[in-house]
Design a protein around this motif. Structure first.
Motif, PDB file in Angstrom:
ATOM      1  N   UNK A 106       0.824  -1.201   0.000  1.00  0.00           N
ATOM      2  CA  UNK A 106       0.000   0.000   0.000  1.00  0.00           C
ATOM      3  C   UNK A 106       0.864   1.259   0.000  1.00  0.00           C
ATOM      4  N   UNK A 107       2.061   1.159   0.615  1.00  0.00           N
ATOM      5  CA  UNK A 107       2.954   2.315   0.650  1.00  0.00           C
ATOM      6  C   UNK A 107       3.504   2.657  -0.735  1.00  0.00           C
ATOM      7  N   UNK A 108       3.377   1.736  -1.694  1.00  0.00           N
ATOM      8  CA  UNK A 108       3.818   1.984  -3.061  1.00  0.00           C
ATOM      9  C   UNK A 108       2.627   2.287  -3.975  1.00  0.00           C
ATOM     10  N   UNK A 109       1.511   2.666  -3.357  1.00  0.00           N
ATOM     11  CA  UNK A 109       0.344   3.058  -4.139  1.00  0.00           C
ATOM     12  C   UNK A 109      -0.519   1.909  -4.599  1.00  0.00           C
ATOM     13  N   UNK A 110      -0.370   0.741  -3.975  1.00  0.00           N
ATOM     14  CA  UNK A 110      -1.180  -0.411  -4.366  1.00  0.00           C
ATOM     15  C   UNK A 110      -1.822  -1.021  -3.121  1.00  0.00           C
ATOM     16  N   UNK A 111      -2.982  -0.531  -2.709  1.00  0.00           N
ATOM     17  CA  UNK A 111      -3.603  -1.041  -1.484  1.00  0.00           C
ATOM     18  C   UNK A 111      -4.077  -2.483  -1.585  1.00  0.00           C
ATOM     19  N   UNK A 112      -4.514  -2.907  -2.785  1.00  0.00           N
ATOM     20  CA  UNK A 112      -4.948  -4.296  -2.972  1.00  0.00           C
ATOM     21  C   UNK A 112      -4.299  -4.863  -4.232  1.00  0.00           C
ATOM     22  N   UNK A 113      -4.211  -6.165  -4.295  1.00  0.00           N
ATOM     23  CA  UNK A 113      -3.656  -6.819  -5.478  1.00  0.00           C
ATOM     24  C   UNK A 113      -4.642  -6.716  -6.634  1.00  0.00           C
ATOM     25  N   UNK A 128       9.071 -10.206   1.399  1.00  0.00           N
ATOM     26  CA  UNK A 128       9.407  -9.162   2.361  1.00  0.00           C
ATOM     27  C   UNK A 128       8.142  -8.394   2.728  1.00  0.00           C
ATOM     28  N   UNK A 129       8.020  -8.028   4.011  1.00  0.00           N
ATOM     29  CA  UNK A 129       6.826  -7.312   4.467  1.00  0.00           C
ATOM     30  C   UNK A 129       7.080  -5.805   4.453  1.00  0.00           C
ATOM     31  N   UNK A 130       6.055  -4.989   4.707  1.00  0.00           N
ATOM     32  CA  UNK A 130       6.216  -3.531   4.610  1.00  0.00           C
ATOM     33  C   UNK A 130       7.307  -2.959   5.504  1.00  0.00           C
ATOM     34  N   UNK A 131       7.382  -3.424   6.755  1.00  0.00           N
ATOM     35  CA  UNK A 131       8.389  -2.871   7.657  1.00  0.00           C
ATOM     36  C   UNK A 131       9.792  -3.231   7.199  1.00  0.00           C
ATOM     37  N   UNK A 132       9.962  -4.460   6.712  1.00  0.00           N
ATOM     38  CA  UNK A 132      11.274  -4.869   6.215  1.00  0.00           C
ATOM     39  C   UNK A 132      11.678  -4.066   4.991  1.00  0.00           C
ATOM     40  N   UNK A 133      10.725  -3.816   4.081  1.00  0.00           N
ATOM     41  CA  UNK A 133      11.040  -3.056   2.878  1.00  0.00           C
ATOM     42  C   UNK A 133      11.345  -1.605   3.223  1.00  0.00           C
ATOM     43  N   UNK A 134      10.650  -1.070   4.222  1.00  0.00           N
ATOM     44  CA  UNK A 134      10.914   0.302   4.644  1.00  0.00           C
ATOM     45  C   UNK A 134      12.346   0.430   5.165  1.00  0.00           C
ATOM     46  N   UNK A 135      12.800  -0.574   5.912  1.00  0.00           N
ATOM     47  CA  UNK A 135      14.171  -0.547   6.417  1.00  0.00           C
ATOM     48  C   UNK A 135      15.179  -0.599   5.270  1.00  0.00           C
ATOM     49  N   UNK A 136      14.877  -1.384   4.243  1.00  0.00           N
ATOM     50  CA  UNK A 136      15.763  -1.444   3.076  1.00  0.00           C
ATOM     51  C   UNK A 136      15.868  -0.069   2.430  1.00  0.00           C
ATOM     52  N   UNK A 137      14.742   0.622   2.291  1.00  0.00           N
ATOM     53  CA  UNK A 137      14.741   1.950   1.670  1.00  0.00           C
ATOM     54  C   UNK A 137      15.536   2.953   2.498  1.00  0.00           C
ATOM     55  N   UNK A 143      18.113   2.216  -3.685  1.00  0.00           N
ATOM     56  CA  UNK A 143      16.898   1.424  -3.887  1.00  0.00           C
ATOM     57  C   UNK A 143      15.676   2.334  -3.865  1.00  0.00           C
ATOM     58  N   UNK A 144      15.661   3.311  -2.949  1.00  0.00           N
ATOM     59  CA  UNK A 144      14.536   4.239  -2.861  1.00  0.00           C
ATOM     60  C   UNK A 144      14.374   5.020  -4.162  1.00  0.00           C
ATOM     61  N   UNK A 145      15.501   5.446  -4.744  1.00  0.00           N
ATOM     62  CA  UNK A 145      15.434   6.186  -6.008  1.00  0.00           C
ATOM     63  C   UNK A 145      14.910   5.288  -7.125  1.00  0.00           C
ATOM     64  N   UNK A 146      15.305   4.015  -7.111  1.00  0.00           N
ATOM     65  CA  UNK A 146      14.818   3.105  -8.145  1.00  0.00           C
ATOM     66  C   UNK A 146      13.336   2.827  -7.990  1.00  0.00           C
ATOM     67  N   UNK A 147      12.853   2.831  -6.748  1.00  0.00           N
ATOM     68  CA  UNK A 147      11.418   2.651  -6.530  1.00  0.00           C
ATOM     69  C   UNK A 147      10.650   3.786  -7.195  1.00  0.00           C
ATOM     70  N   UNK A 148      11.137   5.018  -7.032  1.00  0.00           N
ATOM     71  CA  UNK A 148      10.494   6.164  -7.671  1.00  0.00           C
ATOM     72  C   UNK A 148      10.526   6.005  -9.195  1.00  0.00           C
ATOM     73  N   UNK A 149      11.694   5.605  -9.726  1.00  0.00           N
ATOM     74  CA  UNK A 149      11.810   5.404 -11.171  1.00  0.00           C
ATOM     75  C   UNK A 149      10.874   4.297 -11.641  1.00  0.00           C
ATOM     76  N   UNK A 150      10.782   3.230 -10.845  1.00  0.00           N
ATOM     77  CA  UNK A 150       9.938   2.097 -11.225  1.00  0.00           C
ATOM     78  C   UNK A 150       8.470   2.512 -11.277  1.00  0.00           C
TER      79      UNK A 150
END
Length: 259
Positions: A106-113, A128-137, A143-150
Motif C-alpha cells: 500500500x505504501x507503493x500506491x497499491x492497497x490491494x492486489x 518481504x513485508x512492509x516494515x522490512x522493505x521500509x528498512x531497506x529503503x 533502492x529508494x530512487x529506483x522505486x520512484x523510477x519504477x
C-alpha cells in the motif's frame, strides 16, 4: 491404485517455509532491477529481511482484491498473474520467471492486489513485508530512487498499453506478446530451429494479455500457423519464424489482418 495428490486450499496461507541456499538467494536478489548494483553486504541486508517460501503447482501466492502486504522475488519455478473478468473467468496477464519482483504494498500506491498470482510449477520465492522493505529503503537510498523510477515507468507503461491497445491491430498485439514470451520463457527447439513456449496458454489468456477477444486471437493464431510463422498445441506454442513475427508486430507484414 494411486491416490490423487492432496491439494492445499487456494489461499495465501498455503506458503510453506522453505530452505533456499544463501548463494541462490543472493543470485536472485542480484537479478532484481531494484537491487541491481548493490554490494554483497547491501544485498545481505536485504536478504536478512526476507523469508523463503514455497508453493506447489496450482497454489495461489495471493488473490486479486486482497490487501497488498508483501513483495516477492521469484527464486525458482514459474508463476502466472491473472485478472478476473466480467464473466468470472480469469485471464493471464503476465508470466513470471526467476528474478522477477511482484506483489504489492500500500505504501507503493497499491492497497490491494490487482492480479492473482498462481504457481504454474513448484515455486520458491523470497518475501518481504512492509516494515522490512521500509528498512531497506532507509538503509539503501539507491533502492529508494529506483522505486520512484519504477513507479514512473509503470505509469508510462500503463499509458503506452492503453495507446497500443487502441491503435495496434490484434495481429500486432498477439505477435508482440508472443515475442515477449519467447524472450522471457522460450527454449530453443532442436527439431524446428525455432523457440518453444512450453506453457498452457489458452486463447482467453492471450486475449487478456492483448486486450482482445478469444475469437479474434484464434483467427490471428490460425493465420500465423498457416503461414508457418508459429505452430501450437494444447500446452505449447513454437515461434518458427521470428523475423516475420517481428514484422507482424511492427505492422509491416501483410499476413494476418486485423480482425
Amino acid at each position: 491404485m494411486s491416490q490423487p495428490r492432496r491439494r492445499v486450499p487456494l489461499s495465501s496461507t498455503c506458503a510453506q517455509p522453505h530452505h533456499c541456499p544463501r548463494p541462490v538467494r543472493m543470485q536472485v536478489l542480484g537479478q532484481v532491477p531494484l537491487f541491481a548494483g548493490l554490494s554483497p553486504e547491501e544485498l545481505d541486508g536485504v536478504d536478512r529481511r526476507m523469508v523463503s517460501l514455497s508453493w506447489a503447482e496450482g497454489d495461489r501466492l495471493y488473490s486479486a482484491g486482497k490487501a497488498a502486504d508483501h513483495l516477492y522475488a521469484l527464486a525458482a519455478g514459474r508463476v502466472k498473474l491473472s485478472r478476473p473478468t466480467g464473466s468470472g473467468e480469469p485471464v493471464v496477464v503476465d508470466l513470471l520467471t526467476p528474478g522477477d519482483l511482484f506483489g504489492g504494498l500500500s505504501s507503493l500506491g497499491q492497497p490491494v492486489h490487482e492480479e492473482t498470482a498462481e504457481a504454474l510449477t513448484t515455486a520458491c520465492a523470497l518475501r518481504i513485508d512492509p516494515s522490512g522493505f521500509r528498512q531497506v529503503l532507509l538503509e539503501d537510498p539507491p533502492v529508494a530512487l529506483r522505486v520512484v523510477d519504477d513507479l514512473a515507468q509503470r505509469l508510462a507503461r500503463a499509458r503506452a498499453d492503453v495507446g497500443n491497445r487502441s491503435t495496434g491491430s490484434v495481429a500486432q498485439r498477439v505477435a508482440g506478446t508472443l515475442l515477449r514470451l519467447a524472450d522471457k520463457v522460450g527454449q530453443t527447439s532442436a527439431g524446428s530451429g525455432g523457440t518453444l513456449l512450453q506453457l498452457p496458454l489458452s486463447r482467453s489468456d492471450l486475449a487478456g494479455m492483448t486486450g482482445s477477444t478469444p475469437e479474434s486471437v484464434s483467427r490471428v493464431m490460425s493465420r500465423l500457423r498457416k503461414e508457418g510463422i508459429i505452430d501450437s498445441g494444447r500446452r505449447w506454442t513454437a515461434v518458427l519464424d521470428r523475423e516475420r513475427l517481428v514484422e507482424v508486430a511492427a505492422g509491416r507484414h501483410d499476413g494476418p489482418p486485423a480482425p
